[in-house]
Design a protein around this motif. Sequence first.
Motif, PDB file in Angstrom:
ATOM      1  N   TYR A 114       0.848  -1.193   0.000  1.00 21.39           N
ATOM      2  CA  TYR A 114       0.000   0.000   0.000  1.00 21.39           C
ATOM      3  C   TYR A 114       0.880   1.238   0.000  1.00 21.39           C
ATOM      4  CZ  TYR A 114      -3.962  -2.969   0.974  1.00 21.39           C
ATOM      5  OH  TYR A 114      -4.938  -3.933   0.873  1.00 21.39           O
ATOM      6  N   VAL A 115       0.466   2.244  -0.733  1.00 20.04           N
ATOM      7  CA  VAL A 115       1.134   3.533  -0.717  1.00 20.04           C
ATOM      8  C   VAL A 115       0.247   4.443   0.125  1.00 20.04           C
ATOM      9  CG1 VAL A 115       2.023   5.439  -2.085  1.00 20.04           C
ATOM     10  CG2 VAL A 115       2.120   3.111  -2.999  1.00 20.04           C
ATOM     11  N   SER A 116       0.786   4.894   1.251  1.00 20.38           N
ATOM     12  CA  SER A 116       0.016   5.668   2.221  1.00 20.38           C
ATOM     13  C   SER A 116       0.643   7.036   2.398  1.00 20.38           C
ATOM     14  CB  SER A 116      -0.008   4.946   3.565  1.00 20.38           C
ATOM     15  OG  SER A 116      -0.491   3.638   3.420  1.00 20.38           O
ATOM     16  N   SER A 117      -0.198   8.029   2.733  1.00 23.65           N
ATOM     17  CA  SER A 117       0.329   9.365   2.976  1.00 23.65           C
ATOM     18  C   SER A 117      -0.582  10.150   3.910  1.00 23.65           C
ATOM     19  CB  SER A 117       0.494  10.128   1.657  1.00 23.65           C
ATOM     20  OG  SER A 117      -0.762  10.387   1.067  1.00 23.65           O
ATOM     21  N   VAL A 118       0.030  11.143   4.586  1.00 28.12           N
ATOM     22  CA  VAL A 118      -0.682  12.087   5.445  1.00 28.12           C
ATOM     23  C   VAL A 118      -0.126  13.466   5.119  1.00 28.12           C
ATOM     24  CG1 VAL A 118      -1.180  12.821   7.803  1.00 28.12           C
ATOM     25  CG2 VAL A 118      -0.919  10.390   7.297  1.00 28.12           C
ATOM     26  N   ALA A 119      -1.002  14.406   4.780  1.00 27.46           N
ATOM     27  CA  ALA A 119      -0.579  15.759   4.425  1.00 27.46           C
ATOM     28  C   ALA A 119      -0.257  16.568   5.671  1.00 27.46           C
ATOM     29  CB  ALA A 119      -1.672  16.453   3.619  1.00 27.46           C
ATOM     30  N   ALA A 120       0.783  17.383   5.578  1.00 28.83           N
ATOM     31  CA  ALA A 120       1.165  18.266   6.678  1.00 28.83           C
ATOM     32  C   ALA A 120       0.108  19.349   6.865  1.00 28.83           C
ATOM     33  CB  ALA A 120       2.524  18.902   6.391  1.00 28.83           C
ATOM     34  N   GLY A 121      -0.231  19.616   8.112  1.00 30.34           N
ATOM     35  CA  GLY A 121      -1.165  20.692   8.423  1.00 30.34           C
ATOM     36  C   GLY A 121      -2.622  20.292   8.392  1.00 30.34           C
ATOM     37  N   ALA A 127      -4.908  15.404   5.767  1.00 33.99           N
ATOM     38  CA  ALA A 127      -5.646  14.652   4.753  1.00 33.99           C
ATOM     39  C   ALA A 127      -4.844  13.395   4.463  1.00 33.99           C
ATOM     40  CB  ALA A 127      -5.820  15.492   3.495  1.00 33.99           C
ATOM     41  N   PHE A 128      -5.513  12.265   4.381  1.00 30.14           N
ATOM     42  CA  PHE A 128      -4.807  10.993   4.246  1.00 30.14           C
ATOM     43  C   PHE A 128      -5.255  10.249   2.997  1.00 30.14           C
ATOM     44  CE2 PHE A 128      -8.602  10.370   6.717  1.00 30.14           C
ATOM     45  CZ  PHE A 128      -9.149   9.198   6.224  1.00 30.14           C
ATOM     46  N   ALA A 129      -4.364   9.402   2.524  1.00 30.88           N
ATOM     47  CA  ALA A 129      -4.669   8.568   1.360  1.00 30.88           C
ATOM     48  C   ALA A 129      -3.968   7.230   1.529  1.00 30.88           C
ATOM     49  CB  ALA A 129      -4.206   9.249   0.076  1.00 30.88           C
ATOM     50  N   CYS A 130      -4.608   6.187   1.073  1.00 25.24           N
ATOM     51  CA  CYS A 130      -4.012   4.856   1.119  1.00 25.24           C
ATOM     52  C   CYS A 130      -4.607   4.044  -0.018  1.00 25.24           C
ATOM     53  CB  CYS A 130      -4.287   4.193   2.471  1.00 25.24           C
ATOM     54  SG  CYS A 130      -3.390   2.628   2.681  1.00 25.24           S
ATOM     55  N   SER A 131      -3.736   3.500  -0.852  1.00 26.88           N
ATOM     56  CA  SER A 131      -4.192   2.656  -1.962  1.00 26.88           C
ATOM     57  C   SER A 131      -3.113   1.628  -2.264  1.00 26.88           C
ATOM     58  CB  SER A 131      -4.472   3.503  -3.209  1.00 26.88           C
ATOM     59  OG  SER A 131      -3.309   4.184  -3.630  1.00 26.88           O
ATOM     60  N   THR A 132      -3.492   0.575  -2.974  1.00 27.72           N
ATOM     61  CA  THR A 132      -2.519  -0.462  -3.320  1.00 27.72           C
ATOM     62  C   THR A 132      -1.575   0.063  -4.395  1.00 27.72           C
ATOM     63  OG1 THR A 132      -3.866  -1.419  -5.074  1.00 27.72           O
ATOM     64  CG2 THR A 132      -4.181  -2.300  -2.840  1.00 27.72           C
ATOM     65  N   ASN A 133      -0.516  -0.699  -4.632  1.00 28.10           N
ATOM     66  CA  ASN A 133       0.443  -0.310  -5.653  1.00 28.10           C
ATOM     67  C   ASN A 133      -0.174  -0.252  -7.046  1.00 28.10           C
ATOM     68  OD1 ASN A 133       0.351  -3.151  -5.043  1.00 28.10           O
ATOM     69  ND2 ASN A 133       1.951  -3.464  -6.559  1.00 28.10           N
ATOM     70  N   ILE A 170      -1.636   3.465   7.560  1.00 24.55           N
ATOM     71  CA  ILE A 170      -1.210   4.827   7.891  1.00 24.55           C
ATOM     72  C   ILE A 170      -0.655   4.872   9.311  1.00 24.55           C
ATOM     73  CG2 ILE A 170      -1.995   7.198   8.242  1.00 24.55           C
ATOM     74  CD1 ILE A 170      -3.908   6.711   5.841  1.00 24.55           C
ATOM     75  N   ARG A 171      -1.286   4.149  10.229  1.00 20.91           N
ATOM     76  CA  ARG A 171      -0.778   4.091  11.600  1.00 20.91           C
ATOM     77  C   ARG A 171       0.627   3.474  11.632  1.00 20.91           C
ATOM     78  NH1 ARG A 171      -5.071   4.993  15.285  1.00 20.91           N
ATOM     79  NH2 ARG A 171      -7.051   5.128  14.183  1.00 20.91           N
ATOM     80  N   ARG A 198     -10.457  15.216  12.751  1.00 22.98           N
ATOM     81  CA  ARG A 198     -11.309  14.605  11.723  1.00 22.98           C
ATOM     82  C   ARG A 198     -10.854  14.959  10.307  1.00 22.98           C
ATOM     83  NH1 ARG A 198     -15.764  12.203  14.139  1.00 22.98           N
ATOM     84  NH2 ARG A 198     -16.178  12.986  16.207  1.00 22.98           N
ATOM     85  N   PRO A 199      -9.649  14.504   9.952  1.00 26.01           N
ATOM     86  CA  PRO A 199      -9.120  14.840   8.628  1.00 26.01           C
ATOM     87  C   PRO A 199      -9.935  14.190   7.519  1.00 26.01           C
ATOM     88  CG  PRO A 199      -7.762  13.174   9.656  1.00 26.01           C
ATOM     89  CD  PRO A 199      -8.769  13.620  10.688  1.00 26.01           C
ATOM     90  N   ALA A 200      -9.901  14.807   6.376  1.00 24.67           N
ATOM     91  CA  ALA A 200     -10.610  14.279   5.207  1.00 24.67           C
ATOM     92  C   ALA A 200      -9.735  13.281   4.472  1.00 24.67           C
ATOM     93  CB  ALA A 200     -10.977  15.426   4.269  1.00 24.67           C
TER      94      ALA A 200
END
Length: 171
Positions: free
Chosen positions: A53-60, A63-69, A85-86, A126-128
């Motif tokens: 999975y490619v996961s990310s969390v935006a600074a500030g 906002a988070f995203a997680c999806s497979t390769n 993400i955790r 409660r990030p989007a």
Amino acid sequence: MGAGALSVREKSSTVRVVAPARVRKLAKVPFVELADGRLQGVVSSGSDIGRVYVSSVAAGTYAFACSTNNNRPCGGARGTFCNHIRALVGEAVLQYGGERVARYLKVDVDGEPETYALVMAMTSTRPAQGDTSAAAPVFSRFLRHLAYLELAPTTAPLPEMQWFPTTRAVA
């Protein structure tokens, strides 16, 4: 130093490698970086050895995203951080230290920022769910890093890892 003057380090084509804050195991999260205004990386699937999975969390904004390769959405990232993400946050704390991760992501926590405190502070806002468009470049950088592991040990320079400044126009 006057305005426009470069330090010796800035003129150099080498960068000092920063040792990890603590030793980390690469099996679960083989790639983690603080880049492009995000904490981002590659996390192994817990159920399928061939899936990551490619996961990310935006600074500030967190906002988070997680999806497979292959760009399929993560089933656990519905309205809150998934386990990928955790795990990414946990490995970033090991790699960079909690204080640096908190500072980069702009998370306000009391005391020494550890994984649980960082995750709780971010999720309490409660990030989007964010955009997954960063997944392809992150996964591509991960694959490039893997390719270097397959090279035979050598002291010869690798052209793709050298930086060549241009000082004149190319005709």
